[in-house]
Design an enzyme around this catalytic site. Sequence first.
Site, short mmCIF file in Angstrom:
data_model
loop_
_atom_site.label_atom_id
_atom_site.label_comp_id
_atom_site.label_asym_id
_atom_site.label_seq_id
_atom_site.Cartn_x
_atom_site.Cartn_y
_atom_site.Cartn_z
N GLY A 270 -22.68 -27.01 -26.16
CA GLY A 270 -21.96 -27.99 -25.68
C GLY A 270 -20.34 -27.95 -26.07
O GLY A 270 -19.85 -26.66 -25.98
N GLU B 86 -23.77 -12.76 -24.99
CA GLU B 86 -24.91 -13.21 -24.89
C GLU B 86 -26.42 -12.82 -24.93
O GLU B 86 -26.36 -11.54 -24.48
CB GLU B 86 -24.72 -13.97 -23.48
CG GLU B 86 -23.69 -15.03 -23.52
CD GLU B 86 -23.30 -15.70 -21.99
OE1 GLU B 86 -23.75 -15.18 -20.80
OE2 GLU B 86 -22.52 -16.72 -22.04
#
Lengths: 235, 235
Positions: free
Chosen positions: B90, B194
């Site tokens: 977040g 990632e």
Amino acid sequence: MKKIIIASTSTVYGSDFLEYLLEDLIIFFKSVETILFIPYAKPGGISHDEYTKKVSNAFLKIDKMVKGIHEFEDPKLAIKNAEAIFVGGGNTFVLLNQLYKNNLIDDLKTSVLGGTPYLGTSAGSNICGLTINTTNDMPIVYPPSFKTFGFVPFNINPHYLDPDPTSKHMGETRETRIMEFHKFNTQPVIGLREGSWLAVNGNSITLKGRITARIFEQGKSPYEVSPETELNTLN
Amino acid sequence: MKKIIIASTSTVYGSDFLEYLLEDLIIFFKSVETILFIPYAKPGGISHDEYTKKVSNAFLKIDKMVKGIHEFEDPKLAIKNAEAIFVGGGNTFVLLNQLYKNNLIDDLKTSVLGGTPYLGTSAGSNICGLTINTTNDMPIVYPPSFKTFGFVPFNINPHYLDPDPTSKHMGETRETRIMEFHKFNTQPVIGLREGSWLAVNGNSITLKGRITARIFEQGKSPYEVSPETELNTLN
């Protein structure tokens, strides 16, 4: 009377530093001979001298002299005596941190509110808003506060980027980030795309350039505004 | 003995939340029945309940119960009694600010150094480094400090992105930003792409996943390291 240019960027793709703005800067700095440059944002970590040289070369094209604030013994006095001020881009955290460290926030505010023409690009534009909470920069230093000048009654997001529908990267889009900002803060944010700027004249704030800007207000869907739109009611 | 997974992201393109990690999480959380989830980073500003539900659904697939820290009356006690901890992604500033506000930094540190398994993704990984100075997030709140746990003796840059040679956007590349960081800070930075993660077991720190990571050390050219590289000497 405030006289400010808040530009998204110093450089648009395929053109030289400040080139796209030079025609307007001739008018903006009409009665100015020497511009005080604040190189504190140090793009890529370059030295204050190197950065000032680059800016100096750009302003030579429109016959303006440039002096870096670091060349003065008393930076407060330099601001007080400045005919005009340019704060260039780089890292917003580094810039704001140095302004706090040198205790120059109030001096700059007084000077610009008193009518000294101010040009900001990128990080130098971020600090014209209420806070730097909507910068895109990496927080490589910790400034004593995120609060800044509030020359306009909202926040700036320079280099505004539209979402890339082809991206496979899972990071947040710029729009998502600004909408998150509104979960914690109430002030509007203006996403200024590269090539756009705000012209502030007293209480008038006008979008300039050839493209639309994106406005984010808390609790509303983001929307576009066209060049020449007056934004002084946005707060 | 420290037992930590520091993952670049929770979600890789084209797959469900945490899916790419589940096989490894079965082993990592082998002796754990219930995971304490810290939803403070609030991706997109969603509520702690919503975020915890999403995480709970993902962990159901490997038969783990999840409880959100906000469901406990005493969050300090929740951490002390936790079998395992997951801090999700977040906004890193929002996450760290809430941890400081609830005075949980020391509790988490003690617990994880004492051997409670810790999984971090994205923002939850950023806080495993020395500081959050190399987060990619927008600074939408002002935390009392950028200092964090230092479970590894360097900084993390999650969602590491290589420069896009076709881009006409004039903003800085990730590499430029991290190199600027080194004008002001000395600790190494690991750019985790990632799908990559670090596995920390006691003093051992190993790169996991199928792709290389990019290491930035002050005064050196950035370089790539392969999966299974030991990174415990990086400091």
